[in-house]
Design a protein around this motif. Structure first.
Motif, PDB file in Angstrom:
ATOM      1  N   LYS A 115      54.459  43.998  32.626  1.00 25.58           N
ATOM      2  CA  LYS A 115      53.043  43.824  32.346  1.00 25.58           C
ATOM      3  C   LYS A 115      52.598  42.473  32.872  1.00 25.58           C
ATOM      4  O   LYS A 115      53.288  41.470  32.687  1.00 25.58           O
ATOM      5  N   GLY A 116      51.454  42.434  33.521  1.00 23.54           N
ATOM      6  CA  GLY A 116      50.956  41.177  34.065  1.00 23.54           C
ATOM      7  C   GLY A 116      50.572  40.200  32.967  1.00 23.54           C
ATOM      8  O   GLY A 116      50.100  40.598  31.890  1.00 23.54           O
ATOM      9  N   ARG A 117      50.754  38.950  33.238  1.00 25.33           N
ATOM     10  CA  ARG A 117      50.416  37.916  32.257  1.00 25.33           C
ATOM     11  C   ARG A 117      48.944  37.974  31.865  1.00 25.33           C
ATOM     12  O   ARG A 117      48.572  37.648  30.737  1.00 25.33           O
ATOM     13  N   HIS A 118      48.100  38.397  32.786  1.00 24.75           N
ATOM     14  CA  HIS A 118      46.662  38.416  32.528  1.00 24.75           C
ATOM     15  C   HIS A 118      46.112  39.842  32.384  1.00 24.75           C
ATOM     16  O   HIS A 118      44.916  40.054  32.549  1.00 24.75           O
ATOM     17  N   SER A 119      46.985  40.801  32.064  1.00 21.82           N
ATOM     18  CA  SER A 119      46.546  42.180  31.859  1.00 21.82           C
ATOM     19  C   SER A 119      45.782  42.308  30.545  1.00 21.82           C
ATOM     20  O   SER A 119      46.061  41.585  29.579  1.00 21.82           O
ATOM     21  N   GLY A 120      44.844  43.251  30.498  1.00 28.03           N
ATOM     22  CA  GLY A 120      44.087  43.490  29.283  1.00 28.03           C
ATOM     23  C   GLY A 120      43.083  42.383  29.004  1.00 28.03           C
ATOM     24  O   GLY A 120      43.100  41.321  29.630  1.00 28.03           O
ATOM     25  N   TRP A 121      42.202  42.639  28.048  1.00 25.26           N
ATOM     26  CA  TRP A 121      41.176  41.650  27.742  1.00 25.26           C
ATOM     27  C   TRP A 121      41.776  40.383  27.148  1.00 25.26           C
ATOM     28  O   TRP A 121      41.265  39.288  27.387  1.00 25.26           O
ATOM     29  N   GLY A 122      42.880  40.525  26.415  1.00 25.25           N
ATOM     30  CA  GLY A 122      43.547  39.326  25.908  1.00 25.25           C
ATOM     31  C   GLY A 122      44.071  38.458  27.038  1.00 25.25           C
ATOM     32  O   GLY A 122      43.974  37.233  26.991  1.00 25.25           O
ATOM     33  N   GLY A 123      44.603  39.113  28.071  1.00 27.55           N
ATOM     34  CA  GLY A 123      45.095  38.366  29.224  1.00 27.55           C
ATOM     35  C   GLY A 123      43.973  37.697  29.995  1.00 27.55           C
ATOM     36  O   GLY A 123      44.136  36.580  30.517  1.00 27.55           O
ATOM     37  N   VAL A 124      42.813  38.363  30.049  1.00 24.64           N
ATOM     38  CA  VAL A 124      41.661  37.770  30.729  1.00 24.64           C
ATOM     39  C   VAL A 124      41.200  36.514  29.997  1.00 24.64           C
ATOM     40  O   VAL A 124      40.903  35.477  30.619  1.00 24.64           O
ATOM     41  N   LEU A 125      41.148  36.578  28.675  1.00 22.47           N
ATOM     42  CA  LEU A 125      40.760  35.399  27.891  1.00 22.47           C
ATOM     43  C   LEU A 125      41.797  34.289  28.050  1.00 22.47           C
ATOM     44  O   LEU A 125      41.446  33.102  28.123  1.00 22.47           O
ATOM     45  N   ARG A 126      43.054  34.667  28.122  1.00 21.78           N
ATOM     46  CA  ARG A 126      44.111  33.666  28.346  1.00 21.78           C
ATOM     47  C   ARG A 126      43.922  33.001  29.703  1.00 21.78           C
ATOM     48  O   ARG A 126      44.080  31.772  29.837  1.00 21.78           O
ATOM     49  N   PHE A 127      43.577  33.807  30.702  1.00 17.72           N
ATOM     50  CA  PHE A 127      43.355  33.249  32.034  1.00 17.72           C
ATOM     51  C   PHE A 127      42.187  32.270  32.019  1.00 17.72           C
ATOM     52  O   PHE A 127      42.259  31.186  32.616  1.00 17.72           O
ATOM     53  N   GLY A 128      41.115  32.618  31.333  1.00 17.72           N
ATOM     54  CA  GLY A 128      39.980  31.709  31.222  1.00 17.72           C
ATOM     55  C   GLY A 128      40.379  30.399  30.570  1.00 17.72           C
ATOM     56  O   GLY A 128      39.933  29.322  31.006  1.00 17.72           O
ATOM     57  N   ALA A 129      41.211  30.469  29.550  1.00 13.51           N
ATOM     58  CA  ALA A 129      41.682  29.245  28.890  1.00 13.51           C
ATOM     59  C   ALA A 129      42.523  28.400  29.836  1.00 13.51           C
ATOM     60  O   ALA A 129      42.476  27.157  29.783  1.00 13.51           O
ATOM     61  N   GLU A 130      43.272  29.053  30.728  1.00 17.50           N
ATOM     62  CA  GLU A 130      44.079  28.305  31.699  1.00 17.50           C
ATOM     63  C   GLU A 130      43.197  27.620  32.744  1.00 17.50           C
ATOM     64  O   GLU A 130      43.556  26.549  33.262  1.00 17.50           O
ATOM     65  N   LEU A 131      42.051  28.224  33.051  1.00 17.95           N
ATOM     66  CA  LEU A 131      41.144  27.639  34.041  1.00 17.95           C
ATOM     67  C   LEU A 131      40.325  26.481  33.462  1.00 17.95           C
ATOM     68  O   LEU A 131      39.891  25.591  34.207  1.00 17.95           O
ATOM     69  N   ALA A 132      40.084  26.505  32.164  1.00 18.34           N
ATOM     70  CA  ALA A 132      39.164  25.533  31.543  1.00 18.34           C
ATOM     71  C   ALA A 132      39.483  24.078  31.873  1.00 18.34           C
ATOM     72  O   ALA A 132      38.562  23.303  32.202  1.00 18.34           O
ATOM     73  N   PHE A 165      34.399  37.472  45.120  1.00 17.19           N
ATOM     74  CA  PHE A 165      34.449  38.521  46.130  1.00 17.19           C
ATOM     75  C   PHE A 165      34.998  39.764  45.429  1.00 17.19           C
ATOM     76  O   PHE A 165      36.189  40.072  45.507  1.00 17.19           O
ATOM     77  N   SER A 166      34.109  40.443  44.695  1.00 12.48           N
ATOM     78  CA  SER A 166      34.552  41.525  43.832  1.00 12.48           C
ATOM     79  C   SER A 166      33.418  42.513  43.604  1.00 12.48           C
ATOM     80  O   SER A 166      32.273  42.119  43.390  1.00 12.48           O
ATOM     81  N   ASP A 167      33.753  43.810  43.624  1.00 17.79           N
ATOM     82  CA  ASP A 167      32.749  44.821  43.302  1.00 17.79           C
ATOM     83  C   ASP A 167      32.821  45.236  41.832  1.00 17.79           C
ATOM     84  O   ASP A 167      31.998  46.008  41.358  1.00 17.79           O
ATOM     85  N   HIS A 168      33.831  44.736  41.114  1.00 13.54           N
ATOM     86  CA  HIS A 168      33.955  44.969  39.673  1.00 13.54           C
ATOM     87  C   HIS A 168      34.260  43.625  38.995  1.00 13.54           C
ATOM     88  O   HIS A 168      35.390  43.355  38.606  1.00 13.54           O
ATOM     89  N   PRO A 169      33.245  42.769  38.858  1.00 10.70           N
ATOM     90  CA  PRO A 169      33.507  41.390  38.423  1.00 10.70           C
ATOM     91  C   PRO A 169      33.557  41.182  36.916  1.00 10.70           C
ATOM     92  O   PRO A 169      33.631  40.043  36.467  1.00 10.70           O
ATOM     93  N   GLY A 170      33.535  42.250  36.125  1.00 12.19           N
ATOM     94  CA  GLY A 170      33.413  42.099  34.678  1.00 12.19           C
ATOM     95  C   GLY A 170      34.460  41.192  34.066  1.00 12.19           C
ATOM     96  O   GLY A 170      34.138  40.251  33.320  1.00 12.19           O
ATOM     97  N   ARG A 171      35.732  41.435  34.379  1.00 18.83           N
ATOM     98  CA  ARG A 171      36.801  40.616  33.798  1.00 18.83           C
ATOM     99  C   ARG A 171      36.708  39.168  34.275  1.00 18.83           C
ATOM    100  O   ARG A 171      36.936  38.231  33.505  1.00 18.83           O
ATOM    101  N   ALA A 172      36.375  38.999  35.558  1.00 17.22           N
ATOM    102  CA  ALA A 172      36.264  37.642  36.085  1.00 17.22           C
ATOM    103  C   ALA A 172      35.124  36.882  35.417  1.00 17.22           C
ATOM    104  O   ALA A 172      35.240  35.684  35.148  1.00 17.22           O
ATOM    105  N   ILE A 173      34.026  37.572  35.130  1.00 13.53           N
ATOM    106  CA  ILE A 173      32.904  36.916  34.468  1.00 13.53           C
ATOM    107  C   ILE A 173      33.300  36.465  33.064  1.00 13.53           C
ATOM    108  O   ILE A 173      32.971  35.353  32.633  1.00 13.53           O
ATOM    109  N   VAL A 174      34.045  37.314  32.353  1.00 13.60           N
ATOM    110  CA  VAL A 174      34.531  36.932  31.018  1.00 13.60           C
ATOM    111  C   VAL A 174      35.437  35.708  31.113  1.00 13.60           C
ATOM    112  O   VAL A 174      35.328  34.767  30.312  1.00 13.60           O
ATOM    113  N   ALA A 175      36.338  35.693  32.085  1.00  9.98           N
ATOM    114  CA  ALA A 175      37.226  34.539  32.265  1.00  9.98           C
ATOM    115  C   ALA A 175      36.417  33.276  32.570  1.00  9.98           C
ATOM    116  O   ALA A 175      36.737  32.189  32.084  1.00  9.98           O
ATOM    117  N   CYS A 176      35.372  33.419  33.377  1.00 15.47           N
ATOM    118  CA  CYS A 176      34.530  32.267  33.713  1.00 15.47           C
ATOM    119  C   CYS A 176      33.862  31.695  32.461  1.00 15.47           C
ATOM    120  O   CYS A 176      33.834  30.464  32.257  1.00 15.47           O
TER     121      CYS A 176
END
Length: 334
Positions: free
Chosen positions: A67-84, A94-105
């Motif tokens: 399973k990817g470290r950033h899989s699922g919505w929990g992983g997306v939130l974790r990724f956002g915390a890593e970017l902060a 560069f995405s046609d489905h940016p929903g998860r990326a927007i949440v991470a942002c």
């Protein structure tokens, strides 16, 4: 800046547009967020406009069985915390489905988020900017969408043909390794990310025999997963010609790019290798079958299409190579 698509060829199509974004960014650099499967560090990590490559580990290859470290919505939130802690000013998606990326942002505190804006919902969530309509024509959409988005945002003025710069250290290693081969060199891209893209061992054996019989050298290029296939192909080459064929399945992606810059052509499956070849100015003959065409580099990308992939023969590829390369292919060496 984030690339949604997961393939190495996808990264090649976008790299020049990423460079354009960097030219309009602080210190002329950008941080590139991409899936580990794109091999971004190997392909563009050496570029002066790349500050760093950040892995968005959401969808590993099935063969990895994890399973990817950033899989699922929990992983997306974790990724956002890593970017902060990086305090990015903006995100270019560069995405046609940016929903998860927007949440991470939003989790990372990034408030300027540029994207395609192809849907009503995207236009509510993204920072207002020139929107595009995604390409829905017969060709592969990734490059078309990246081009339209980059022009709309003012990152460039016109379409840019994908190009890669070869890593000097990798080029030195490959130049030395290929030196013993005589005559013009050709690569066969035997790897395939999906079974329906695989042209097959028999066809590669036939094409390798045809090229070797002309006195040319043949590289069997793929990843570690293609090691056994490469050895099987080489073993089936006519004994008198076998020394002209070498397997190169254990080299790095950067070394594959370097090797492809040293050959006259690359033929084979629709995979990263043929995209690398075209991006370094080598003619790429893509056994595509009935799938959507690639239109990003008509000078170097030559498509072989048919109702079924199995309808394309080694003789068909050889004939196309003759038509494009002319005397460079028809001549023989001792």
């Amino acid at each position: 800046m984030q690339l949604q698509l997961n393939g190495m060829g996808d990264l090649v199509w976008h790299a020049e547009y990423f460079r354009c974004v960097a030219e309009q960014s602080r210190d002329g650099q950008v941080s590139v967020i991409a899936a580990p499967t794109t091999m971004a560090r190997e392909l563009i990590g050496h570029e002066p406009w790349v500050r760093e490559v950040i892995d968005f580990d959401r969808r590993p290859r099935r063969s990895e069985r994890r399973k990817g470290r950033h899989s699922g919505w929990g992983g997306v939130l974790r990724f956002g915390a890593e970017l902060a802690p990086k305090h990015f000013d903006r995100m270019v998606l560069f995405s046609d489905h940016p929903g998860r990326a927007i949440v991470a942002c939003w989790r990372a505190g990034i408030r300027t988020i540029l994207g395609f804006g192809d849907t009503w919902l995207q236009r509510q969530l993204l920072t207002p900017s020139p929107w595009i309509r995604r390409y829905r024509g017969p060709a592969v959409a990734g490059y078309r969408d990246a081009t339209a988005f980059s022009i709309a945002q003012g990152f460039c003025q016109a379409p840019i043909v994908p190009r890669l710069n070869v890593r000097p250290d990798a080029l030195a290693r490959m130049t030395q390794r290929l030196a013993p081969l005589q005559g013009p060199l050709h690569a066969l891209a035997i790897g395939a990310s999906l079974p329906y893209k695989q042209w097959g061992e028999d066809n590669f054996v036939d094409l390798a025999n045809r090229l070797a019989a002309r006195g040319h050298g043949v590289l069997l290029l793929g990843g570690p997963a293609e090691g056994a296939m490469a050895q099987a192909i080489r073993a089936r080459v006519e004994p008198a010609q076998r020394d002209r064929v070498i397997a190169m399945t254990g080299i790095s992606v950067a070394e594959s790019v370097a090797a492809l810059s040293l050959v006259q052509s690359c033929s084979g499956n629709d995979t990263g290798a043929v995209q690398f070849a075209a991006a370094v100015g080598t003619h790429a003959f893509v056994v595509l079958g009935p799938r959507p065409p690639l239109e990003h580099d008509p000078e170097h990308v030559h498509l072989l299409q048919a109702p079924q992939l199995s309808d394309i023969s080694a003789a068909d590829v050889e004939a196309r190579m003759l038509a494009v390369l002319g005397e460079g292919l028809s001549g023989t060496c001792g």
